[in-house]
Write an enzyme that holds these catalytic residues in place. Structure first.
Site, PDB file in Angstrom:
ATOM      1  N   GLY A   1     -82.829  55.420  -6.520  1.00  0.00           N
ATOM      2  CA  GLY A   1     -82.172  54.114  -6.392  1.00  0.00           C
ATOM      3  C   GLY A   1     -82.646  53.029  -7.327  1.00  0.00           C
ATOM      4  O   GLY A   1     -81.910  52.098  -7.629  1.00  0.00           O
TER       5      GLY A   1
ATOM      6  N   ASP B   1     -86.086  50.095  -5.196  1.00  0.00           N
ATOM      7  CA  ASP B   1     -84.762  49.482  -5.124  1.00  0.00           C
ATOM      8  C   ASP B   1     -84.680  48.528  -3.932  1.00  0.00           C
ATOM      9  O   ASP B   1     -84.291  47.381  -4.058  1.00  0.00           O
ATOM     10  CB  ASP B   1     -83.647  50.548  -5.054  1.00  0.00           C
TER      11      ASP B   1
ATOM     12  N   ASP C   1     -86.664  48.477   3.359  1.00  0.00           N
ATOM     13  CA  ASP C   1     -85.928  48.297   4.614  1.00  0.00           C
ATOM     14  C   ASP C   1     -86.950  48.288   5.759  1.00  0.00           C
ATOM     15  O   ASP C   1     -87.595  47.270   6.000  1.00  0.00           O
ATOM     16  CB  ASP C   1     -84.908  49.446   4.703  1.00  0.00           C
TER      17      ASP C   1
ATOM     18  N   ARG D   1     -73.747  54.543  -7.149  1.00  0.00           N
ATOM     19  CA  ARG D   1     -74.937  54.073  -7.885  1.00  0.00           C
ATOM     20  C   ARG D   1     -74.567  53.407  -9.206  1.00  0.00           C
ATOM     21  O   ARG D   1     -75.298  52.580  -9.719  1.00  0.00           O
ATOM     22  CB  ARG D   1     -75.872  55.250  -8.200  1.00  0.00           C
TER      23      ARG D   1
HETATM   24  P1  5GP Z   1     -87.369  52.248   4.247  1.00  0.00           P
HETATM   25  O1  5GP Z   1     -88.229  53.461   4.129  1.00  0.00           O
HETATM   26  O2  5GP Z   1     -88.046  50.970   3.794  1.00  0.00           O
HETATM   27  O3  5GP Z   1     -86.782  52.111   5.624  1.00  0.00           O
HETATM   28  O4  5GP Z   1     -86.110  52.494   3.359  1.00  0.00           O
HETATM   29  C1  5GP Z   1     -86.209  52.472   2.016  1.00  0.00           C
HETATM   30  C2  5GP Z   1     -85.214  53.371   1.344  1.00  0.00           C
HETATM   31  O5  5GP Z   1     -84.031  53.556   2.125  1.00  0.00           O
HETATM   32  C3  5GP Z   1     -84.780  52.712   0.068  1.00  0.00           C
HETATM   33  O6  5GP Z   1     -85.621  53.051  -1.002  1.00  0.00           O
HETATM   34  C4  5GP Z   1     -83.358  53.206  -0.080  1.00  0.00           C
HETATM   35  O7  5GP Z   1     -83.355  54.426  -0.752  1.00  0.00           O
HETATM   36  C5  5GP Z   1     -82.882  53.393   1.346  1.00  0.00           C
HETATM   37  N1  5GP Z   1     -82.136  52.198   1.827  1.00  0.00           N
HETATM   38  C6  5GP Z   1     -82.563  51.228   2.672  1.00  0.00           C
HETATM   39  N2  5GP Z   1     -81.623  50.306   2.909  1.00  0.00           N
HETATM   40  C7  5GP Z   1     -80.545  50.683   2.171  1.00  0.00           C
HETATM   41  C8  5GP Z   1     -79.227  50.110   1.967  1.00  0.00           C
HETATM   42  O8  5GP Z   1     -78.827  49.068   2.495  1.00  0.00           O
HETATM   43  N3  5GP Z   1     -78.426  50.804   1.113  1.00  0.00           N
HETATM   44  C9  5GP Z   1     -78.790  51.961   0.499  1.00  0.00           C
HETATM   45  N4  5GP Z   1     -77.895  52.531  -0.310  1.00  0.00           N
HETATM   46  N5  5GP Z   1     -80.021  52.512   0.654  1.00  0.00           N
HETATM   47  C10 5GP Z   1     -80.875  51.878   1.487  1.00  0.00           C
HETATM   48 MG    MG Z   2     -85.826  53.607  -2.815  1.00  0.00          MG
END
Ligand code: 5GP
Ligand code: MG
Length: 191
Positions: free
Chosen positions: A49, A104, A107, A169
């Site tokens: 991403g 990217d 979350d 993407r």
């Molecule tokens: P985390 O581990 O912090 O919950 O999530 C991080 C990863 O989840 C990011 O690097 C991304 O790949 C994916 N992600 C989180 N939120 C989004 C979103 O709103 N859209 C997309 N496409 N990917 C997300």
């Molecule tokens: Mg990511």
């Protein structure tokens, strides 16, 4: 383009390319200020991403540096699976080096918590975190994000490197899931 359709989901324009570039400018300026005197840090792009953010950010970095990549995956469709898989390990050694992670989107923080452990185990001297986007409402991590470019609500977004089931993407702007339009199209049975 104001709206895009990806498989069964409708998205609407959320952040334009220009808005993204302005945010990248600001983050690059801070990194240039903070790190200009460190010996050649390694910028670590988290695939897939971050590839557009990584390219735009690196063009603005004005001191000698190295680049490397790692590939992690936690998302399926539009939600996190809660477990982070390492699909491609570090593409070079980070032992004894100052590392700047280029993500990217942060979350829940699960991915960067996992990454932090990977980098500690690999012997990094210091680790700083930059991310194009952060969802502060979802973040449960204990790591400080040093360089967030843009904060967004807990919505699902695509474009500028980010995908929905691997597509979207290539969009140069960022789009947010349009729940009403997605439901409306479902009701009249069109994709
Ligand atoms: P985390 O581990 O912090 O919950 O999530 C991080 C990863 O989840 C990011 O690097 C991304 O790949 C994916 N992600 C989180 N939120 C989004 C979103 O709103 N859209 C997309 N496409 N990917 C997300
Ligand atoms: Mg990511």
């Amino acid at each position: 383009m104001k709206n895009v359709q990806l498989y069964d989901k409708s998205f609407k324009l959320y952040l334009t390319y220009e808005e993204i570039q302005n945010a990248v400018d600001a983050v690059a300026q801070k990194i240039n200020n903070d790190l200009k005197n460190e010996d050649a840090p390694i910028f670590l792009g988290v695939l897939t991403g971050s590839f557009m953010f990584f390219g735009d950010l690196m063009k603005r970095i004005d001191f000698p540096c190295e680049m490397c990549f790692i590939r992690l995956a936690s998302y399926e469709g539009t939600s996190t699976t809660g477990s982070v898989k390492q699909m491609l390990g570090l593409t070079q050694s980070v032992r004894g080096r100052n590392v700047v992670v280029v993500e990217d989107i942060v979350d829940t923080g699960g991915t960067i918590m996992e990454l932090d452990q990977i980098l500690k185990d690999a012997g990094a001297r210091s680790v700083r975190y930059s991310t194009l986007l952060i969802k502060p409402g979802n973040y449960k991590g204990s790591i400080k994000i040093d360089y967030p470019a843009l904060s967004i609500p807990n919505d699902f977004i695509v474009g500028y490197g980010l995908d929905y089931d691997q597509i979207g993407r290539n969009l140069k702007d960022i789009y947010v899931l349009d729940v009403e339009e997605t439901e409306r199209r479902k009701g009249i049975n069109i994709r």
